[in-house]
Design an enzyme around this catalytic site. Structure first.
Site, PDB file in Angstrom:
ATOM      1  N   GLU A 188       5.390  -6.723   7.391  1.00 18.22           N
ATOM      2  CA  GLU A 188       4.721  -5.716   8.226  1.00 18.22           C
ATOM      3  C   GLU A 188       5.313  -5.542   9.621  1.00 18.22           C
ATOM      4  O   GLU A 188       5.289  -4.430  10.176  1.00 18.22           O
ATOM      5  CB  GLU A 188       3.229  -6.061   8.336  1.00 18.22           C
TER       6      GLU A 188
ATOM      7  N   ASP B   4      -1.669  -8.339   6.758  1.00 19.34           N
ATOM      8  CA  ASP B   4      -3.089  -8.149   6.477  1.00 19.34           C
ATOM      9  C   ASP B   4      -3.382  -8.642   5.068  1.00 19.34           C
ATOM     10  O   ASP B   4      -2.720  -9.549   4.583  1.00 19.34           O
ATOM     11  CB  ASP B   4      -3.493  -6.684   6.687  1.00 19.34           C
TER      12      ASP B   4
ATOM     13  N   GLY C 275       0.822  -1.193   0.000  1.00 23.59           N
ATOM     14  CA  GLY C 275       0.000   0.000   0.000  1.00 23.59           C
ATOM     15  C   GLY C 275       0.861   1.250   0.000  1.00 23.59           C
ATOM     16  O   GLY C 275       2.086   1.189   0.161  1.00 23.59           O
TER      17      GLY C 275
ATOM     18  N   GLY D 243       0.285  -5.474   0.275  1.00 24.64           N
ATOM     19  CA  GLY D 243      -0.897  -5.367  -0.566  1.00 24.64           C
ATOM     20  C   GLY D 243      -0.744  -6.011  -1.923  1.00 24.64           C
ATOM     21  O   GLY D 243      -1.725  -6.404  -2.553  1.00 24.64           O
TER      22      GLY D 243
END
Length: 376
Positions: A159, A167, A80, A136
């Protein structure tokens, strides 16, 4: 996480039509993520454009296959837009009650819906995971039907290094990996190549990089399963298969503290290196990640895991570590984050529990679980 560089003003203001290129050729529809200077990092507008394209192509009888690729030579997608999340997290850490209603929470809501949609898309969804695929980028590729890697592929969920938690369905995917390989990758954020991605269930097929143009050209005229037969090859040797003994033994522990102790006491050089890597990660993120990963199988389908990840991600927006981690890795690039709490021993059960027990201020993420219910 993204390896984005400083962008020109025109690149910052480019609309989604420029950032996600769409075209159809024969029976194939192509999505190209087009922010090469930012390693094709996803913006909210890009997520929406991908979703709109999937809607159009789902109902177009001429489209039989959907393909996602990344522009440039460096990779599919590095994650992201981390700088935007940084600004949001700074605001959230200063005003925690407003964090979950932020732009990042809105972005994640649509992004996770897209991840679930990709997993249930009714037409073959082909992801070309060439080069760097992180965060992402894994979300828009590894939930697809046909996941192609090359000798250039470097896949990771990094992350914990920025005070965040895997995620985009990452805890779902890594929980399904053989033995404790997923735990190793989730906690360390280690990058894997093609053979290890195949071993861990993050990819399906190896196609040499130089063969990709011909393979993609074939998809316009032939079903993907027919085209694959001519291009799939054996990948170069990986590393994880030969490390299963120490990985499975060490990461089977119930706590991060015990995992680190087992790694340090095992004797394998790679195990000691993994312990040193964990020492650089956010202690809070490590403990939340292990809890999320261990709980994922009991939640059921991908949609339920994404709902948990949404709650965890929104909680992280008000954390000190997310701001500090992005500052150290992306903003100031000093690579020396000062985590709070600074040690695993200082992270309490309450610190971990708040990531799972507090509903997001903007409401929970409620995802359908059957194709008939999916209507975004």
């Amino acid at each position: 996480m993204t390896g984005s560089e400083e962008l020109t003003e025109s690149e910052k203001t480019a609309d989604s039509a420029e950032q996600v290129l769409l075209r159809t050729e024969g029976h194939a529809a192509f999505l190209t993520l087009n922010r090469p200077r930012a390693l094709n990092a996803l913006t909210h507008a890009m997520v929406r454009r991908i979703d709109e394209a999937l809607t159009a192509w789902e109902h177009d009888p001429a489209v039989r296959t959907v393909v996602i690729t990344g522009a440039g030579e460096r990779g599919l997608c590095a994650g992201g837009d981390i700088r935007a999340i940084y600004e949001d997290a700074r605001a959230g850490s200063e005003e925690p009650t407003a964090a979950s209603a932020s732009a990042s929470a809105d972005f994640w809501r649509d992004e996770y819906r897209l991840n679930a949609r990709i997993a249930r898309y009714p037409k073959p969804y082909v992801a070309v995971m060439d080069g760097i695929v992180m965060g992402g980028g894994v979300g828009v590729s590894a939930h697809g039907d046909v996941r192609v890697v090359t000798e250039r592929s470097r896949i990771a969920m990094p992350e914990t290094g920025i005070g965040f938690v895997p995620d985009v369905g990452g805890t779902y995917l890594l929980a399904l990996a053989p033995g404790e390989l997923g735990t190793h990758l989730a906690l360390t954020g280690a990058q894997v190549g093609s053979a290890d991605a195949l071993l861990c269930g993050l990819a399906d097929h190896f196609v040499p990089h130089d063969d990709l143009p011909r393979f993609l050209g074939e998809l316009a005229a032939r079903p993907v399963w027919d085209a694959l037969k001519e291009y799939v090859r054996q990948p170069p040797p990986g590393e994880l298969a030969g490390q299963r003994r120490w990985i499975d033994a060490c990461y089977a522990a119930d706590t991060v503290e015990e995992i680190v102790a087992r790694l340090r006491g095992h004797g394998a050089r790679a195990a000691e290196a993994a312990a040193e890597t964990l020492a650089t990660k956010s202690p809070t993120a490590l403990k939340v990640t292990l809890t999320a990963l261990r709980g994922a199988p009991g939640l059921g389908p991908l949609e339920r895991v994404l709902e948990q990840e949404y709650r965890v991600s929104c909680a992280a927006l008000s954390s000190y570590d997310l701001v500090e981690g992005i500052r150290a890795q992306v903003i100031d690039k000093d690579r020396s984050p000062r985590w709070k709490p600074a040690t695993l021993a200082e992270v309490t059960g309450a610190d971990v529990a708040r990531h799972f027990g507090t509903p997001p201020a903007g409401g929970e993420l409620h995802l359908a679980t059957t194709p008939q219910e999916v209507a975004w």
